[in-house]
Design a protein around this motif. Structure first.
Motif, short mmCIF file in Angstrom:
data_model
loop_
_atom_site.label_atom_id
_atom_site.label_comp_id
_atom_site.label_asym_id
_atom_site.label_seq_id
_atom_site.Cartn_x
_atom_site.Cartn_y
_atom_site.Cartn_z
N LEU A 22 0.88 -1.15 -0.06
CA LEU A 22 -0.06 -0.12 -0.16
C LEU A 22 0.89 1.12 -0.08
N VAL A 23 2.04 1.33 0.95
CA VAL A 23 2.76 2.44 0.92
C VAL A 23 3.56 2.63 -0.44
N VAL A 24 3.91 1.52 -1.02
CA VAL A 24 4.43 1.80 -2.47
C VAL A 24 3.42 2.02 -3.41
N LEU A 25 2.51 1.57 -3.48
CA LEU A 25 1.25 2.04 -4.57
C LEU A 25 1.00 3.62 -4.31
N TYR A 26 1.01 3.82 -2.77
CA TYR A 26 0.65 5.47 -2.50
C TYR A 26 1.97 6.10 -3.36
N PHE A 27 3.15 5.72 -3.10
CA PHE A 27 4.28 6.83 -3.38
C PHE A 27 4.44 6.51 -4.92
N ILE A 28 3.91 5.53 -5.63
CA ILE A 28 4.25 5.45 -7.08
C ILE A 28 3.01 6.06 -7.82
N GLY A 29 1.98 5.80 -7.52
CA GLY A 29 0.84 6.13 -8.31
C GLY A 29 -0.27 7.04 -7.49
N GLY A 30 -0.26 6.79 -6.12
CA GLY A 30 -1.57 7.21 -5.23
C GLY A 30 -1.57 8.53 -5.12
N LYS A 31 -0.32 9.31 -5.11
CA LYS A 31 -0.42 10.66 -5.06
C LYS A 31 -1.29 11.31 -6.34
N ASN A 32 -0.49 10.94 -7.43
CA ASN A 32 -1.26 11.24 -8.75
C ASN A 32 -2.60 10.80 -9.02
N PHE A 33 -3.08 9.54 -8.38
CA PHE A 33 -4.35 8.79 -8.44
C PHE A 33 -5.07 9.96 -7.73
N ILE A 34 -4.95 10.23 -6.61
CA ILE A 34 -5.86 11.33 -5.75
C ILE A 34 -5.72 12.66 -6.30
N LYS A 35 -4.70 12.91 -6.95
CA LYS A 35 -4.78 14.38 -7.58
C LYS A 35 -5.65 14.40 -8.77
N ASN A 36 -5.32 13.03 -9.48
CA ASN A 36 -6.18 13.06 -10.81
C ASN A 36 -7.84 12.80 -10.49
N ILE A 37 -8.12 12.23 -9.41
CA ILE A 37 -9.66 11.96 -8.83
C ILE A 37 -10.13 13.42 -8.48
N ASN A 38 -9.08 14.14 -7.89
CA ASN A 38 -9.69 15.48 -7.35
C ASN A 38 -9.90 16.44 -8.85
N GLU A 39 -9.00 16.33 -9.67
CA GLU A 39 -8.98 17.12 -10.74
C GLU A 39 -10.39 16.89 -11.69
N ARG A 40 -10.32 15.51 -11.72
CA ARG A 40 -11.57 15.02 -12.54
C ARG A 40 -12.81 15.42 -11.65
N GLU A 41 -12.74 15.42 -10.36
CA GLU A 41 -14.18 16.07 -9.58
C GLU A 41 -14.26 17.49 -9.78
N SER A 42 -13.18 18.31 -9.85
CA SER A 42 -13.29 19.68 -10.02
C SER A 42 -13.63 19.87 -11.62
N LEU A 43 -13.01 19.34 -12.39
CA LEU A 43 -13.42 19.22 -13.79
C LEU A 43 -15.03 18.97 -14.08
N ILE A 44 -15.72 18.08 -13.48
CA ILE A 44 -16.94 17.77 -13.55
C ILE A 44 -17.71 18.73 -12.94
N GLN A 45 -17.47 19.23 -11.87
CA GLN A 45 -17.89 20.40 -11.30
C GLN A 45 -18.11 21.58 -12.04
N SER A 46 -16.92 21.89 -12.79
CA SER A 46 -17.06 23.02 -13.69
C SER A 46 -17.75 22.78 -14.85
N ALA A 47 -18.02 21.41 -15.29
CA ALA A 47 -18.69 21.55 -16.54
C ALA A 47 -20.18 21.43 -16.20
N LEU A 48 -20.53 20.97 -14.79
CA LEU A 48 -22.00 21.04 -14.42
C LEU A 48 -22.26 22.37 -14.25
N SER A 49 -21.31 23.48 -13.45
CA SER A 49 -21.66 24.89 -13.53
C SER A 49 -21.71 25.48 -14.82
#
Length: 163
Positions: A22-49
């Protein structure tokens, strides 16, 4: 070997391996994964607005269009109403003018009839006068007597005055 038995050492190392993974996954792709999910969420919110804004804009434009159509219909109705009123006014003017022309024609015809009547009466009077003159000449030629002459002349004058 018992399949359902739990060995404490194996359980400990399995948990450590899982946590390490889990720690290795977090450091390899987890940070980007969470960042990508947050970006995707903000993009969806922007598209909805943006969609909400476009929806409001379209509703506003639809309302403006409906208002303009209503105004255009009112202008058309008013134009038709004015045209009907004007046509009725013109029709009434034409009827009034026709009545005046009819009265003028009737008056002219009546005046013509009166003139013809007067001409005819004048002609008859002239003819009667000629007949009286002719009768007088015959009386003078035949000279009967004064009383009969007077009687004949009175008779013709009475007949003449009746006409």
């Amino acid at each position: 070997m018992d399949f359902l038995s739990v060995q404490p050492g194996l359980l400990f190392w399995s948990i450590i391996n899982f946590l390490f993974f889990l720690v290795v996954l977090y450091f390899i792709g987890g940070k980007n994964f969470i960042k990508n999910i947050n970006e995707r969420e903000s993009l969806i919110q922007s598209a909805l607005s943006q969609a909400d804004e476009k929806k409001e804009t379209m509703e506003r434009l639809a309302n403006e269009h409906a208002q303009k159509m209503l105004e255009a219909q009112n202008v058309i109705d008013e134009t038709i109403k004015k045209a009907k009123e004007q046509s009725l006014l013109q029709a009434q003017q034409i009827i009034d003018e026709a009545k005046k022309q009819k009265e003028n024609i009737i008056n002219d015809a009546t005046a013509e009839i009166e003139r013809n009547k007067k001409v005819a009466l004048q002609s008859i009077k002239t003819e009667v006068a000629d007949l009286v003159m002719s009768a007088t000449e015959k009386i003078i030629e035949n000279k009967l007597d004064k009383e009969k002459d007077k009687e004949l002349i009175d008779k013709y004058l009475v007949a003449l005055s009746k006409n």
